[in-house]
Design an enzyme around this catalytic site. Structure first.
Site, short mmCIF file in Angstrom:
data_model
loop_
_atom_site.label_atom_id
_atom_site.label_comp_id
_atom_site.label_asym_id
_atom_site.label_seq_id
_atom_site.Cartn_x
_atom_site.Cartn_y
_atom_site.Cartn_z
N GLU A 1 0.92 -1.21 0.05
CA GLU A 1 -0.03 0.04 -0.12
C GLU A 1 1.11 1.20 -0.11
O GLU A 1 0.44 2.45 -0.42
CB GLU A 1 -1.05 0.10 1.23
CG GLU A 1 -2.00 -1.04 1.12
CD GLU A 1 -2.69 -0.77 -0.14
OE1 GLU A 1 -3.48 -0.16 -0.28
OE2 GLU A 1 -2.83 -2.08 -0.75
N ARG B 1 16.35 0.65 -24.83
CA ARG B 1 16.51 0.45 -26.38
C ARG B 1 17.05 1.95 -26.95
O ARG B 1 17.48 1.92 -28.09
CB ARG B 1 14.96 0.71 -27.00
CG ARG B 1 13.98 1.55 -26.70
CD ARG B 1 12.79 1.65 -27.29
NE ARG B 1 12.58 1.70 -28.71
CZ ARG B 1 12.65 2.94 -29.32
NH1 ARG B 1 12.93 4.03 -28.70
NH2 ARG B 1 12.52 3.05 -30.72
C1 9D3 Z 1 -4.10 4.39 -1.04
C2 9D3 Z 1 -3.39 5.10 -2.15
N1 9D3 Z 1 -2.88 4.27 -3.31
C3 9D3 Z 1 -2.08 5.13 -4.15
C4 9D3 Z 1 -2.85 5.22 -5.32
C5 9D3 Z 1 -1.78 3.27 -2.73
C6 9D3 Z 1 -1.00 2.44 -3.53
C7 9D3 Z 1 -1.64 1.53 -4.46
C8 9D3 Z 1 -0.81 1.00 -5.11
C9 9D3 Z 1 0.45 2.50 -3.49
C10 9D3 Z 1 1.09 1.87 -4.37
C11 9D3 Z 1 0.51 0.96 -5.17
C12 9D3 Z 1 1.41 0.20 -6.20
N2 9D3 Z 1 1.87 0.98 -7.60
C13 9D3 Z 1 3.23 1.28 -7.50
O1 9D3 Z 1 3.96 0.93 -6.84
C14 9D3 Z 1 3.46 2.16 -8.86
C15 9D3 Z 1 2.52 2.79 -9.79
C16 9D3 Z 1 1.38 2.55 -10.07
O2 9D3 Z 1 0.44 2.15 -9.41
N3 9D3 Z 1 1.00 3.43 -11.24
C17 9D3 Z 1 1.70 3.89 -12.03
N4 9D3 Z 1 2.95 3.91 -11.65
C18 9D3 Z 1 3.48 3.47 -10.73
S1 9D3 Z 1 5.01 3.42 -10.20
C19 9D3 Z 1 4.98 2.50 -8.78
#
Ligand code: 9D3
Length: 250
Positions: free
Chosen positions: A117, A154
């Protein structure tokens, strides 16, 4: 370029890194990948790399110790590390081609992937920059790390063959791709445009540029706003606008 990837799911990277272009880039020694499982750096074997958040609330938070230990063990004295330490996080700067080009200049990269999270806030202090790949919620930073790696690698000299040189990106830089065709000349009643069969290279070049402009204008006008257009491009775009106005098909 050396790329270190910090993750609790190193196996996720096996497919993408060991297939096609990235596989060949490693074989040619143009890039070296090292996968580091920061679970191996948990304070004790059975201690987890995540924990419940202080202050309460749902979900688990990535602890700082395993990440710091892993990164410091791998990179040594961080003040002397010459590359960039990158945290993949939804809060980061949005990844784009410009950032890919900047990162491709580095000697080494360290990518830290979370799969929870969230991170303990103190982990941010380790990173030189934070990257998101777009506004959608994934389950972790591993797929974003692979996206960054693919886009950066790339661009490294020698990674693509001559025919697919990233230089040829630059002619149409900031534009969507022009339509491409191969044999047969007719497929289910759909024809290859005559100009492509003409052998007239100047006509073909102009047609492709105009089609690229047309598509970009229709589908991604935001890209045209960002781009500086040459005199020829402005003229071709004006023709497109005129045709559209006159109700020709587009
Ligand atoms: C509670 C808020 N959430 C953020 C929208 C928490 C959360 C959700 C999913 C924190 C991390 C994640 C996992 N995603 C990533 O680590 C991540 C990510 C993504 O979800 N979308 C686009 N780029 C990235 S880079 C890392």
């Amino acid at each position: 370029m050396e790329i270190r990837i910090f993750t609790i799911f190193p196996e996720m990277f096996n497919g993408p890194l060991n297939t096609s272009i990235l596989k060949r880039a490693q074989e040619k020694d143009l890039v070296q990948f090292k996968l580091i499982d920061f679970r191996a750096y948990a304070p004790s074997k059975h201690q987890n790399v995540d924990d419940t958040p202080f202050g309460g609330g749902a979900g688990m938070v990535l602890k700082p110790e395993p990440v710091y230990y892993a990164v410091e063990t791998e990179l040594g004295d961080l003040s002397r590390y010459e590359g960039k330490i990158i945290l993949l996080t939804p809060q980061g700067q949005q990844f784009d081609q410009e950032l890919a080009k900047e990162l491709a200049q580095e000697k080494s990269l360290a990518l830290i992937c979370g799969h929870y999270e969230g991170f303990d806030e103190r982990i941010r202090a380790l990173a030189h920059l934070e990257i998101s790949i777009g506004d959608y919620v994934l389950t972790g930073g591993e797929l974003p790390a692979m996206v960054v790696i693919d886009a950066v690698c790339r661009l490294l000299p020698g990674v693509l063959g001559e025919s697919a040189s990233p230089l040829s990106d630059s002619f149409y830089e900031g534009l969507l791709e022009y339509p491409q065709y191969t044999r047969p000349r007719e497929f289910r009643g759909m024809m290859v445009p005559e100009v492509l069969l003409s052998g007239n290279h100047e006509e073909i070049r102009k047609w492709r540029l105009q089609e690229a402009l047309k598509r970009t204008w229709q589908k991604r006008p935001d890209l045209l706003q960002k781009k500086e257009l040459s005199a020829e491009e402005q003229r071709l775009l004006e023709e497109i606008r005129q045709e559209e106005h006159d109700g020709k098909d587009g």
